[in-house]
Design a protein around this motif. Structure first.
Motif, PDB file in Angstrom:
ATOM      1  N   GLN A 228       1.054 -14.787  -0.691  1.00 20.21           N
ATOM      2  CA  GLN A 228       1.248 -14.074  -1.954  1.00 20.21           C
ATOM      3  C   GLN A 228       0.553 -12.716  -1.930  1.00 20.21           C
ATOM      4  O   GLN A 228       1.095 -11.732  -2.404  1.00 20.21           O
ATOM      5  CB  GLN A 228       0.740 -14.924  -3.122  1.00 20.21           C
ATOM      6  CG  GLN A 228       1.103 -14.290  -4.462  1.00 20.21           C
ATOM      7  CD  GLN A 228       0.759 -15.170  -5.642  1.00 20.21           C
ATOM      8  OE1 GLN A 228       0.421 -16.344  -5.484  1.00 20.21           O
ATOM      9  NE2 GLN A 228       0.849 -14.615  -6.831  1.00 20.21           N
TER      10      GLN A 228
ATOM     11  N   MET B 145       4.947 -13.341  -2.533  1.00 20.12           N
ATOM     12  CA  MET B 145       5.878 -14.464  -2.694  1.00 20.12           C
ATOM     13  C   MET B 145       5.103 -15.702  -3.137  1.00 20.12           C
ATOM     14  O   MET B 145       3.890 -15.701  -3.184  1.00 20.12           O
ATOM     15  CB  MET B 145       6.570 -14.746  -1.364  1.00 20.12           C
ATOM     16  CG  MET B 145       7.487 -13.616  -0.946  1.00 20.12           C
ATOM     17  SD  MET B 145       8.354 -14.023   0.559  1.00 20.12           S
ATOM     18  CE  MET B 145       7.062 -14.171   1.707  1.00 20.12           C
TER      19      MET B 145
ATOM     20  N   GLY C  38       9.552 -11.116  -2.896  1.00 20.87           N
ATOM     21  CA  GLY C  38       9.582 -11.044  -1.428  1.00 20.87           C
ATOM     22  C   GLY C  38      10.550 -12.037  -0.837  1.00 20.87           C
ATOM     23  O   GLY C  38      11.247 -12.769  -1.532  1.00 20.87           O
ATOM     24  N   ARG C  39      10.645 -12.026   0.466  1.00 18.15           N
ATOM     25  CA  ARG C  39      11.475 -13.012   1.147  1.00 18.15           C
ATOM     26  C   ARG C  39      10.955 -13.184   2.561  1.00 18.15           C
ATOM     27  O   ARG C  39      10.226 -12.336   3.084  1.00 18.15           O
ATOM     28  CB  ARG C  39      12.932 -12.567   1.164  1.00 18.15           C
ATOM     29  CG  ARG C  39      13.081 -11.254   1.901  1.00 18.15           C
ATOM     30  CD  ARG C  39      14.519 -10.869   2.060  1.00 18.15           C
ATOM     31  NE  ARG C  39      14.599  -9.795   3.025  1.00 18.15           N
ATOM     32  CZ  ARG C  39      15.731  -9.167   3.309  1.00 18.15           C
ATOM     33  NH1 ARG C  39      16.847  -9.512   2.717  1.00 18.15           N
ATOM     34  NH2 ARG C  39      15.748  -8.206   4.198  1.00 18.15           N
TER      35      ARG C  39
ATOM     36  N   GLU D  56       4.247 -15.942   7.695  1.00 20.05           N
ATOM     37  CA  GLU D  56       4.539 -16.563   6.406  1.00 20.05           C
ATOM     38  C   GLU D  56       5.393 -17.827   6.555  1.00 20.05           C
ATOM     39  O   GLU D  56       5.196 -18.793   5.828  1.00 20.05           O
ATOM     40  CB  GLU D  56       5.172 -15.572   5.429  1.00 20.05           C
ATOM     41  CG  GLU D  56       6.361 -14.789   5.942  1.00 20.05           C
ATOM     42  CD  GLU D  56       5.943 -13.459   6.551  1.00 20.05           C
ATOM     43  OE1 GLU D  56       5.014 -13.468   7.376  1.00 20.05           O
ATOM     44  OE2 GLU D  56       6.544 -12.420   6.227  1.00 20.05           O
TER      45      GLU D  56
ATOM     46  N   ALA E  68      10.157 -14.471  -7.295  1.00 18.71           N
ATOM     47  CA  ALA E  68       9.469 -13.910  -6.137  1.00 18.71           C
ATOM     48  C   ALA E  68      10.189 -12.658  -5.683  1.00 18.71           C
ATOM     49  O   ALA E  68      11.384 -12.680  -5.418  1.00 18.71           O
ATOM     50  CB  ALA E  68       9.457 -14.933  -5.013  1.00 18.71           C
TER      51      ALA E  68
ATOM     52  N   ARG F  30       2.691 -10.629   0.685  1.00 18.70           N
ATOM     53  CA  ARG F  30       4.117 -10.470   0.487  1.00 18.70           C
ATOM     54  C   ARG F  30       4.566 -10.731  -0.946  1.00 18.70           C
ATOM     55  O   ARG F  30       5.758 -10.710  -1.223  1.00 18.70           O
ATOM     56  CB  ARG F  30       4.883 -11.426   1.414  1.00 18.70           C
ATOM     57  CG  ARG F  30       4.466 -11.365   2.880  1.00 18.70           C
ATOM     58  CD  ARG F  30       4.939 -10.077   3.555  1.00 18.70           C
ATOM     59  NE  ARG F  30       6.274  -9.698   3.163  1.00 18.70           N
ATOM     60  CZ  ARG F  30       7.380 -10.143   3.738  1.00 18.70           C
ATOM     61  NH1 ARG F  30       7.311 -10.986   4.738  1.00 18.70           N
ATOM     62  NH2 ARG F  30       8.553  -9.742   3.322  1.00 18.70           N
TER      63      ARG F  30
ATOM     64  N   GLY G  11      17.450 -16.475   0.568  1.00 17.76           N
ATOM     65  CA  GLY G  11      16.624 -15.290   0.351  1.00 17.76           C
ATOM     66  C   GLY G  11      17.019 -14.180   1.300  1.00 17.76           C
ATOM     67  O   GLY G  11      17.043 -13.005   0.940  1.00 17.76           O
TER      68      GLY G  11
END
Lengths: 180, 665, 169
Positions: free
Chosen positions: B268, B273, B342-343, B351, B340, B271, C133
């Protein structure tokens, strides 16, 4: 996304509520209560073949025809001391009755300590050591004191985990005599 | 007298919590800084009240004031001073009082830390949540678990003394407080997580704010668990250090989710997320500490360590429902804000491995939780009595643990976002060969046990990967800064203590994993009977019984047997396993005697004291590498401490700006 | 030059994989002769709860009852009974709660299967989420998010978060 977070939250909530209900049901309940119900009730008596402190042989077969109170105990356990007076009183009332008898089987103790206890505390009923704990195992005992009542035909009719009283000994014996 | 002061202190604490919550709420509503300041002063009052309450209890214990029931039941005139002091946590009521004190200290430190941001809604709400938790615990000691209750019928001449198992080893002084320092510490991140949900500032702010506290709590909990294992090994005498007992599981559960959090929080931070996930982990960790307390304090499960039953169970369950319910509701309510941004770009990235790590840790926690409560579920659903014990937990958790070891070997070498397989194959070749060689050697020469060989091999893989990576970094820094290797190593560490602290923790975990595998697979257990001056050899160790002694004190009567241990020509000394009887208990407590070595422990127990013919029965176990569990625990503590040190920036260095250093992640 | 070292690297990995798989096969190869009775007794004793202690197995406990149970297990195995028969004997005596490892039937199946199913589902969920995603375009951080991060980092005294984990180059 928003829908998914909510859906998962609801799912988790449902599981948690279930868990909470299960836990709430158990609050205030003795976790051991049911585990201590003997599996032997209604079954034929387990076999045992022991020798009393006086050297007399005693076994399940030699006791057929009489109601037998089998009491697992030892000299150091405090609940055993608590039930001691009840055992003495019950034995005094029943020792002359040929239809019933009592056998104390020692669980986890030394012969020396048991002999001293028997001498000092008026134990006048037959007491047998249990070398290797085989009788204690055969009865599925979980501790001491535990008391089993076997009918004259050799069926385990009643059992008691923890100290007995004269009244519940009488009840258990009466039940065994009804079974015959 | 003491009783009255104690109850008063607790009442003041509870009152201060209420006043604090009210004035903070009001202050927030009216944006009134004076009310907010009042709220903060209430935190100080809570701290002072809890210090007073604990002080009174300790005073009552030390002066053997048996008019207080708790003292009469957990202390005796003969109790040594150490165990008189530790009497505070020898039973339910006192341990909740300790909990209150630790909670108050955490709250006060947190509020002090944020004094410059005191009127920020996030901080105010977090303080409110923390005061809410403290209010609950004050109410517990005021109501169902009142430690200052008077002895019915007046003070007895002497007290009963603590449970024999709790007055047998000095580790009792450290293990429970450490555990509570860990448990209670998770209140702070929980409070900030809740506050961020309430205020809607669901970004990364609360994470950064509570990172250190989380780490502190995690470190204490880890130490507490390892010390508990050590206590179990040194005191209980069955030769083990972990029995999957409900109480042990209760301490492991929050540790597992907190460990997952410590890793996923980095995703988190870097990124942005996994926000919902991280909030859930923090809330779950807090709830699991309460669940653990409920399980062990309410008597719903059988356990060696469980305190006697009391009405506290319902209270804890209600509080648990409140915490979990409000946490879930808040997450559901704020779900829309938590998307979120991010990915994950690649499966070969830091990650992605953290996701795997989280899956495994949460699965681990799930298995432990399910196994612990399953007997209750089976009973409720079907009325059947079941047990779930060691064989189940071993079967289910060993694969998870090994998979985690594998991730631990690879993840620290991985970069964020995406790695090139090519680079990775190069970097991991040597560590993988070292691990693979140990794996093959273990299977061929030592034991045909796949889990053991995997633990050894993956352990070696992990450590050699860490050493290689660190070495590469130090070398690069030494070249870049044109300094010697030693200074370069120091600068590397100082520039990123969080990373190197974490890696130290990893090495500690590997030590523990390897030691667990070795001590389970290669243990020798035997029972020997010995006459005086006779000897028996077990697994290369010669045991000679040299006589026994009986020592009596008011606290206990101890029979100990002197046993000389020799290996070949080397005399390893005389050890004295013993059996003690305490006046307040009918059961004899055996105390093992352990010869600890870097490679092997020899563990002696006195199974039966000298009989009529003077013979003793000894339990003899030879366990390899057990000491590495404790060393691993120490490394975990050290690593956590290092990770807490703020990074030293390189900008302060004189001379020219250093060239960018290729620093591995 | 680079090509040869890549090829060498690949060969080293293949050799390692072959060695490891070979060792696994070796360890799984059935050994001649059954396990000793003592070994079978020990592993079976671990499955039974010691009925008069808390949380220990028959194998770990030193109470007389655990000792008697160990002797009984051994006696029955020596008499040619199978592990399942010994288990059945103890279950008849003490009920199912004597087994520390619930049997994988009836409700006991839940405790074994649920974690496995959960891990598979969660793992699949993660894979699906990550894939999805990657298909959707990258979201941009809002200004609010940026401000929060900046404030958070500012509050972290010093720059340990910035210094943390320099990106791979």
């Amino acid at each position: 996304m928003r829908v998914r977070v909510r859906a998962v939250a609801v799912g988790v909530a449902v599981v948690l509520v279930g868990l909470a209900v299960v836990l709430a049901l158990n609050v205030g309940r003795d976790p051991r209560a049911d585990a201590n119900r003997s599996q032997l009730l209604g079954q034929p008596s387990p076999t045992y073949d022991l020798e009393t402190l006086d050297g007399a042989p005693v076994s399940d077969e030699s006791q057929i025809g009489r109601t037998v109170v089998v009491n697992f105990w030892n000299s150091w356990c405090i609940p055993c001391e608590q039930e001691h007076d009840a055992l003495v009183a019950w034995w005094a009332a029943n020792r002359d009755d040929d239809a019933v008898t009592m056998l104390g089987i020692v669980r986890e103790d030394t012969r020396r300590a048991v002999e001293r206890y028997v001498r000092d505390e008026d134990v006048t009923w037959p007491v047998a050591m249990d070398p290797g704990g085989r009788a204690a195992l055969a009865f599925g005992t979980r501790g001491q004191p535990e008391t089993y009542v076997i009918s004259p035909s050799g069926v385990v009719v009643a059992s008691q985990y923890g100290p007995v009283t004269v009244a519940n000994l009488d009840d258990m014996v009466a039940a065994a005599e009804r079974v015959g | 007298m003491e009783s009255a002061i104690g109850v008063l202190a607790i009442a003041i604490g509870a009152g201060a919590s209420i006043v604090g919550i009210a004035s903070l709420l009001l202050g927030l509503r009216r944006s009134d800084d004076r009310l907010l300041a009042t709220g903060r002063r209430c935190v100080l009052a809570v701290l002072l009240a809890s210090i007073l309450a604990v002080g009174v209890m300790e005073w009552a214990l030390i002066t053997h004031d048996f008019s207080i029931r708790y003292v009469a039941e957990n202390n005796a005139r003969s109790t040594p001073l150490l165990f008189t002091v530790t009497g505070l946590w020898a039973a339910l009521e006192g341990s909740i009082l300790l909990w209150v004190l630790i909670l108050a200290v955490y709250i006060a430190l947190t509020v002090r830390h944020f004094r410059d941001r005191a009127s920020e809604p996030l901080v105010v709400w977090a303080t409110i949540v923390m005061l809410g938790v403290s209010l609950f615990f004050f109410l517990l000691v005021l109501g169902p678990a009142n430690p200052f209750e008077l002895t019915p019928g007046g003070a007895p001449v002497d007290g009963r003394g603590p449970n024999p198992l709790l007055q047998n080893h000095p580790l009792m002084a450290f293990h429970p407080p450490m555990l509570y320092l860990g448990y209670v510490g998770f209140t702070v991140p929980f409070a900030f997580a809740m506050a961020s949900l309430i205020t809607g500032s669901v970004g990364e702010g609360w994470l950064a704010d509570t990172r250190r506290t989380t780490l502190v709590a995690w470190g204490f909990l880890s130490l507490g668990i390892v010390l508990g294992a050590w206590w179990s090994y040194e005191v209980l005498g069955w030769g083990g250090y972990w029995a999957w007992d409900p109480v042990e599981n209760a301490s492991l559960l929050p540790w597992l989710t907190a460990t997952a959090f410590i890793h996923s929080v980095m995703v988190q931070e870097r990124r942005a997320m996994l926000r919902v996930w991280n909030l859930s982990l923090v809330i779950a960790t807090f709830c699991l500490t309460i669940l653990g307390t409920f399980l062990t304090r309410s008597g719903v499960v059988n356990s060696v360590h469980a305190f006697s039953q009391s009405s506290i169970g319902g209270w804890l369950l209600a509080f648990l429902a409140l915490s979990a319910g409000s946490g879930l509701a808040l997450i559901a309510w704020r779900g829309d804000r938590l998307r979120a941004p991010g990915r994950i770009d690649s499966a070969l990235s830091r990650e992605a491995f953290f996701l795997g790590n989280n899956l495994l840790f949460v699965a681990f926690a799930f298995v432990v939780l399910l196994g612990t409560v399953f007997p209750l579920i089976a009973e409720a659903v079907q009325g059947t009595q079941l047990s779930v014990g060691e064989p189940y937990f071993d079967r289910m958790t060993v694969p998870l643990g090994l998979a985690l070891l594998f991730l631990m070997a690879v993840a620290p070498v991985l970069p964020w976002r995406a790695a090139s397989g090519e680079v990775l194959r190069r970097r991991l070749l040597v560590p993988a060969w070292i691990g693979g060689a140990l794996f093959v050697a273990t299977l061929v020469f030592l034991a045909r046990s796949l889990p053991t060989a995997l633990a050894f091999g993956l352990g070696a893989f992990t450590i050699s990967a860490i050493v290689q990576e660190t070495w590469r970094t130090v070398r690069a820094r030494s070249r870049a800064d044109a300094v010697g290797r030693g200074r370069a190593a120091w600068r590397t560490l100082a520039s990123n203590p969080r990373r190197y602290g974490g890696l130290t923790v990893h090495i500690g975990v590997v030590c523990i994993a390897v030691a667990i595998a070795a001590s389970n697979t290669f243990a020798t257990k035997a029972e020997i009977r010995l006459r005086r001056d006779a000897s028996v050899t077990v697994d290369g160790y010669r045991f000679t019984y040299e006589g026994s002694r009986t020592t009596r004190s008011a606290q206990k009567t101890t029979v100990s047997a002197d046993v000389r241990i020799e290996r070949g020509d080397r005399d390893l000394g005389t050890y004295a396993p013993s059996v003690s009887t305490f006046p307040n208990s009918n059961q004899a407590i055996g105390t093992p005697s352990v010869r600890t070595g870097l490679t092997t422990d020899v563990y002696l127990t006195l199974v039966s004291s000298p009989n009529a013919r003077g013979r003793i029965t000894l339990g003899v176990s030879v366990f390899p590498l057990v000491v590495w569990i404790w060393i691993g625990g120490a490394l975990i503590g050290l690593g956590t401490a290092v990770a807490l040190v703020p990074a030293r920036t390189r900008r302060v260095l004189p001379e020219s700006t250093p060239a960018p250093v290729e620093e591995p992640v | 030059m680079a090509d040869t070292s890549t090829a060498r690297n690949r060969i080293a990995w293949i050799v390692l994989a072959v060695l490891v798989l070979g060792a696994v096969a070796f360890s799984l190869w059935p050994r001649p002769g059954a396990d000793s009775v003592a070994g079978r007794t020990r592993s079976l004793a671990r499955e039974f709860r010691c009925v008069d202690c808390e949380g220990l197995s028959v194998a770990d406990s030193q109470t007389a009852s655990a000792r008697a149970a160990r002797v009984e297990i051994r006696r029955r195995l020596e008499a040619g009974e199978s592990e399942a028969e010994v288990r059945a004997y103890f279950v008849d005596l003490y009920g199912e709660s004597v087994l520390l490892k619930p049997e994988g039937t009836g409700i006991g199946l839940v405790v074994w299967a649920l974690p496995v199913v959960a891990v598979i589902l969660a793992g699949a969920g993660i894979v699906v989420a990550v894939r999805r995603g990657r298909r959707t375009p990258r979201l941009r951080a809002t200004d609010e998010d940026e401000a929060l991060v900046a404030r958070a980092l500012g509050a972290e005294h010093g720059t340990d978060d910035r210094a943390d984990d320099g990106d791979e180059r």
